[in-house]
Scaffold this motif. Structure first.
Motif, short mmCIF file in Angstrom:
data_model
loop_
_atom_site.label_atom_id
_atom_site.label_comp_id
_atom_site.label_asym_id
_atom_site.label_seq_id
_atom_site.Cartn_x
_atom_site.Cartn_y
_atom_site.Cartn_z
N ASP A 108 8.90 -15.23 -14.44
CA ASP A 108 8.60 -14.34 -15.56
C ASP A 108 7.36 -13.52 -15.19
N THR A 109 7.58 -12.28 -14.78
CA THR A 109 6.47 -11.45 -14.33
C THR A 109 5.56 -11.08 -15.50
N VAL A 110 4.24 -11.09 -15.26
CA VAL A 110 3.30 -10.70 -16.31
C VAL A 110 2.21 -9.75 -15.83
N GLY A 111 1.96 -9.65 -14.52
CA GLY A 111 0.88 -8.76 -14.14
C GLY A 111 0.63 -8.65 -12.65
N LEU A 112 -0.23 -7.71 -12.32
CA LEU A 112 -0.67 -7.46 -10.95
C LEU A 112 -2.17 -7.22 -10.95
N ASP A 113 -2.81 -7.58 -9.86
CA ASP A 113 -4.14 -7.09 -9.55
C ASP A 113 -3.99 -6.15 -8.36
N VAL A 114 -4.60 -4.98 -8.43
CA VAL A 114 -4.52 -4.01 -7.33
C VAL A 114 -5.94 -3.58 -6.98
N ILE A 115 -6.32 -3.78 -5.72
CA ILE A 115 -7.65 -3.39 -5.25
C ILE A 115 -7.46 -2.38 -4.12
N THR A 116 -8.10 -1.23 -4.23
CA THR A 116 -8.02 -0.19 -3.21
C THR A 116 -9.43 0.24 -2.80
N THR A 117 -9.50 0.98 -1.71
CA THR A 117 -10.81 1.43 -1.24
C THR A 117 -11.33 2.62 -2.05
N SER A 187 -8.39 12.08 13.50
CA SER A 187 -7.30 12.83 14.11
C SER A 187 -7.05 14.18 13.45
N ALA A 188 -7.59 14.40 12.24
CA ALA A 188 -7.35 15.65 11.53
C ALA A 188 -8.42 15.80 10.45
N SER A 189 -8.36 16.90 9.72
CA SER A 189 -9.32 17.10 8.64
C SER A 189 -8.59 17.40 7.33
N SER A 190 -9.27 17.10 6.22
CA SER A 190 -8.75 17.39 4.88
C SER A 190 -7.41 16.70 4.59
N TYR A 191 -7.28 15.49 5.07
CA TYR A 191 -6.10 14.70 4.76
C TYR A 191 -6.47 13.59 3.78
N ARG A 192 -5.46 13.03 3.13
CA ARG A 192 -5.67 11.93 2.20
C ARG A 192 -4.72 10.78 2.51
N HIS A 193 -5.16 9.59 2.17
CA HIS A 193 -4.31 8.41 2.29
C HIS A 193 -4.78 7.38 1.28
N ILE A 194 -3.93 6.41 0.97
CA ILE A 194 -4.26 5.33 0.06
C ILE A 194 -4.44 4.06 0.87
N GLU A 195 -5.53 3.36 0.64
CA GLU A 195 -5.78 2.08 1.32
C GLU A 195 -5.79 0.96 0.30
N VAL A 196 -4.88 0.00 0.47
CA VAL A 196 -4.76 -1.14 -0.43
C VAL A 196 -5.45 -2.34 0.22
N VAL A 197 -6.48 -2.83 -0.44
CA VAL A 197 -7.22 -3.97 0.08
C VAL A 197 -6.49 -5.27 -0.26
N GLU A 198 -6.00 -5.37 -1.50
CA GLU A 198 -5.34 -6.59 -1.93
C GLU A 198 -4.47 -6.31 -3.16
N VAL A 199 -3.28 -6.94 -3.18
CA VAL A 199 -2.40 -6.92 -4.35
C VAL A 199 -2.04 -8.37 -4.67
N ARG A 200 -2.16 -8.73 -5.94
CA ARG A 200 -1.82 -10.09 -6.38
C ARG A 200 -0.79 -10.02 -7.49
N PHE A 201 0.18 -10.91 -7.40
CA PHE A 201 1.32 -10.93 -8.32
C PHE A 201 1.18 -12.16 -9.22
N TYR A 202 1.32 -11.96 -10.54
CA TYR A 202 1.16 -13.05 -11.48
C TYR A 202 2.42 -13.24 -12.34
N ALA A 203 2.68 -14.50 -12.70
CA ALA A 203 3.79 -14.84 -13.57
C ALA A 203 3.27 -15.75 -14.68
N ARG A 204 4.13 -15.95 -15.66
CA ARG A 204 3.78 -16.84 -16.76
C ARG A 204 3.91 -18.29 -16.33
#
Length: 204
Positions: A108-117, A187-204
């Motif tokens: 039974d899914t209830v939540g996530l923790d998402v940590i990014t840079t 390697s280039a300039s003016s680029y963007r990216h998403i960095e995920v440090v940690e994701v946690r999955f929670y259930a009931r």
């Protein structure tokens, strides 16, 4: 009489006082059922495996780094990151990039923790009762309706999900325009990216 009036006014003020502000850090899409934050004591951390998918691209998105997103280590030097993009994902002809978490069984899914840079991104969350790797390249339609939208306005987010039966969670990172631009690791300039440090999955 004056004392009684003061008590009545005080009681009316208490009744009309607005409720305390919500602590949730996400906004709920219209298609999802209500996601009610649970007491942290009622959330159980679920061990998961992880995979990635470059939706609309070559199918790969730094797959070798994916384990860093679920290694239970909050270290900005050990992250899963997307590739570098000059504009939004849509400019590259794709809906976004995907991180999939898979539990050993249906919960039974209830939540996530998402940590990014960095903040400045957004994502849409889907849940499936199927095994994540088997669903990895499936069209989003097979995942059903999205259950939550994440506004990545902070680097650390606690995301409430509707309580639904599921085994796999797909996080579609669909925008990154607010993430600070950088040199894409030299390697280039003016680029963007998403960095995920940690994701946690929670259930009931």
């Amino acid at each position: 009489v004056m004392i009684a009036s003061a008590l009545v006014v005080g009681a009316a003020a208490r009744r009309s006082a607005p409720p305390p502000p919500s602590t949730t850090t996400t906004t709920e899409p219209a298609v999802a059922p209500a996601a009610r934050p649970l007491d942290p004591e009622s959330r159980v951390r679920v061990p998961v495996t992880v995979s990635t998918y470059d939706a609309g691209g070559d199918g790969e998105e730094n797959d070798d780094l994916a384990p860093f997103a679920v290694d239970d280590v909050v270290d900005t030097d050990k992250t899963w990151r997307t590739e570098c993009y000059r504009g939004e994902f849509s400019a590259a002809g794709k809906p976004g990039v995907v991180l999939i978490l898979t539990a050993a069984s249906v919960v039974d899914t209830v939540g996530l923790d998402v940590i990014t840079t960095h903040p400045g991104w957004s994502a849409t969350v889907y849940v499936s009762s199927d095994e994540g790797e088997r669903m990895r390249t499936a069209p989003l339609g097979r995942w059903g309706m999205p259950v939550q939208h994440i506004d990545g306005s902070r680097t650390s987010l606690e995301v409430s999900l509707p309580t639904v039966r599921g085994r796999s969670v797909l996080i579609l990172f669909d925008a990154l325009g607010g993430v600070p631009a950088d040199d894409c690791f030299g390697s280039a300039s003016s680029y963007r990216h998403i960095e995920v440090v940690e994701v946690r999955f929670y259930a009931r």
